[in-house]
Design a protein around this motif. Sequence first.
Motif, PDB file in Angstrom:
ATOM      1  N   ALA A  37      -6.041  11.343 -50.264  1.00 38.10           N
ATOM      2  CA  ALA A  37      -4.787  11.675 -49.663  1.00 38.10           C
ATOM      3  C   ALA A  37      -4.923  11.709 -48.100  1.00 38.10           C
ATOM      4  O   ALA A  37      -4.172  11.213 -47.294  1.00 38.10           O
ATOM      5  N   TRP A  38      -6.256  12.191 -47.700  1.00 31.47           N
ATOM      6  CA  TRP A  38      -6.567  12.119 -46.320  1.00 31.47           C
ATOM      7  C   TRP A  38      -6.591  10.484 -45.806  1.00 31.47           C
ATOM      8  O   TRP A  38      -6.100  10.187 -44.600  1.00 31.47           O
ATOM      9  N   TRP A  39      -7.079   9.662 -46.664  1.00 31.50           N
ATOM     10  CA  TRP A  39      -7.327   8.343 -46.240  1.00 31.50           C
ATOM     11  C   TRP A  39      -5.723   7.575 -46.217  1.00 31.50           C
ATOM     12  O   TRP A  39      -5.476   6.975 -45.034  1.00 31.50           O
ATOM     13  N   LYS A  62      -4.269   6.157 -42.537  1.00 30.72           N
ATOM     14  CA  LYS A  62      -3.591   4.829 -42.208  1.00 30.72           C
ATOM     15  C   LYS A  62      -2.075   4.829 -41.828  1.00 30.72           C
ATOM     16  O   LYS A  62      -1.710   4.169 -40.790  1.00 30.72           O
ATOM     17  N   ILE A  63      -1.350   5.799 -42.392  1.00 31.83           N
ATOM     18  CA  ILE A  63      -0.022   6.098 -41.891  1.00 31.83           C
ATOM     19  C   ILE A  63       0.009   6.384 -40.276  1.00 31.83           C
ATOM     20  O   ILE A  63       0.884   5.920 -39.455  1.00 31.83           O
ATOM     21  N   SER A  64      -0.787   7.389 -39.980  1.00 31.06           N
ATOM     22  CA  SER A  64      -0.758   7.788 -38.734  1.00 31.06           C
ATOM     23  C   SER A  64      -1.295   6.842 -37.565  1.00 31.06           C
ATOM     24  O   SER A  64      -0.752   6.861 -36.702  1.00 31.06           O
ATOM     25  N   THR A  87      -5.033  -0.350 -34.585  1.00 33.50           N
ATOM     26  CA  THR A  87      -5.661  -1.311 -35.593  1.00 33.50           C
ATOM     27  C   THR A  87      -5.960  -0.536 -36.838  1.00 33.50           C
ATOM     28  O   THR A  87      -6.602   0.788 -36.669  1.00 33.50           O
ATOM     29  N   LYS A  88      -6.017  -1.227 -37.722  1.00 39.26           N
ATOM     30  CA  LYS A  88      -6.958  -0.809 -39.193  1.00 39.26           C
ATOM     31  C   LYS A  88      -8.364  -0.502 -38.996  1.00 39.26           C
ATOM     32  O   LYS A  88      -8.877  -1.217 -37.982  1.00 39.26           O
ATOM     33  N   ILE A  89      -8.652   0.590 -39.681  1.00 39.60           N
ATOM     34  CA  ILE A  89     -10.117   0.801 -39.508  1.00 39.60           C
ATOM     35  C   ILE A  89     -10.927  -0.264 -40.359  1.00 39.60           C
ATOM     36  O   ILE A  89     -10.686  -0.282 -41.762  1.00 39.60           O
ATOM     37  N   THR A  90     -11.981  -1.179 -39.992  1.00 42.83           N
ATOM     38  CA  THR A  90     -12.623  -2.037 -40.684  1.00 42.83           C
ATOM     39  C   THR A  90     -14.199  -1.797 -40.638  1.00 42.83           C
ATOM     40  O   THR A  90     -14.869  -2.472 -41.358  1.00 42.83           O
ATOM     41  N   ASP A  91     -14.503  -1.057 -39.663  1.00 39.20           N
ATOM     42  CA  ASP A  91     -16.029  -0.886 -39.433  1.00 39.20           C
ATOM     43  C   ASP A  91     -16.462   0.462 -40.372  1.00 39.20           C
ATOM     44  O   ASP A  91     -15.744   1.557 -40.239  1.00 39.20           O
ATOM     45  N   TRP A  92     -17.509   0.140 -41.176  1.00 38.80           N
ATOM     46  CA  TRP A  92     -17.984   1.340 -41.972  1.00 38.80           C
ATOM     47  C   TRP A  92     -18.632   2.250 -41.345  1.00 38.80           C
ATOM     48  O   TRP A  92     -18.280   3.560 -41.567  1.00 38.80           O
ATOM     49  N   GLU A  93     -19.226   2.067 -40.171  1.00 37.14           N
ATOM     50  CA  GLU A  93     -19.858   2.999 -39.293  1.00 37.14           C
ATOM     51  C   GLU A  93     -18.550   4.205 -38.711  1.00 37.14           C
ATOM     52  O   GLU A  93     -18.704   5.390 -38.697  1.00 37.14           O
ATOM     53  N   LYS A  94     -17.559   3.504 -38.233  1.00 40.43           N
ATOM     54  CA  LYS A  94     -16.513   4.199 -37.725  1.00 40.43           C
ATOM     55  C   LYS A  94     -16.061   5.177 -38.726  1.00 40.43           C
ATOM     56  O   LYS A  94     -15.493   6.086 -38.295  1.00 40.43           O
TER      57      LYS A  94
END
Length: 292
Positions: free
Chosen positions: A41-43, A47-49, A56-63
């Motif tokens: 649910a958090w994820w 993404k909506i927020s 942009t979408k989060i694509t970096d694993w460390e981030k």
Amino acid sequence: MSPEEFLDWVNAVEEIMDFKEVPMERRVPLMATRLRGRASAWWQQLKISRNRQGKTKITDWEKLKKKMRVEFLPHNYTRIMYQRLQNLRQNTRSVDDYTDEFYQLVARNDLSETQEQLILRYVGGLRAQFQDELIMYDLCSVSDAHQRALVLEKRFARRPVGNWSSTARASAGAAPSTRAVPSQPAVPAAIKPAAAASTYKCFKCGEPGHRMADCRKSDRPGKALFIKPDGAIHDSLEGYDQEPLFDNGSEEMEEIIVEGDTGPLLVVRRESPNSGHDYNIGLCFHYDGPDD
């Protein structure tokens, strides 16, 4: 999900992706497929927020890991973990339980310590008796210290818990044990006077069954002190009515005359050193015999 469970899940996901050699740009979508419950649910909300804000979408694993730590870990989690590691002590726990918690806390804290410092930290949390023994060994790793601590734990477990002095104090302070005494059979009341009467005799008449104060057979005390073998009472006061006999001095006593020793008598006299005279020795003759 507890903080420990979250960290274990993240570590397990990273191990799987490293094993399968997942590229860095594909790790975020692959991880998203493993989210369940509150994490899922958090994820979706994240993404909506970000889409509404034009990010942009989060694509970096460390981030993504950083944002997940902020969401699922307490804000002072790092400080709490470090404080738990600093205060870690074995106390009454076993060596295995203490070692398990030590490894978990070390993994939760980003420590930049050498191997020797970790060994000292591990040994410092053990009991004092283990520290005194392990300090004499040249330990090369925490695992080596763990194995030697297990050997010491088994050795101390075979020893008695208390020493002789403590055992003696405990036994001295304990109440003495009581043993049950078997009850004596009751003696009938009719038999008691007869048994008691046969234990003493009258001092005046010599007959059993009563005392001298209750005797009515004789008015002369001490008359039955001695009894003849035939049972007749012997008056022990006979022969004491006669007059006492004394020496009349008619017999002559032999007179013995003792004389003293006679002859010369030697006397030694010494003058005082303070008088200034020499020491003199004089002879004095004394004779007690008759004059010639």
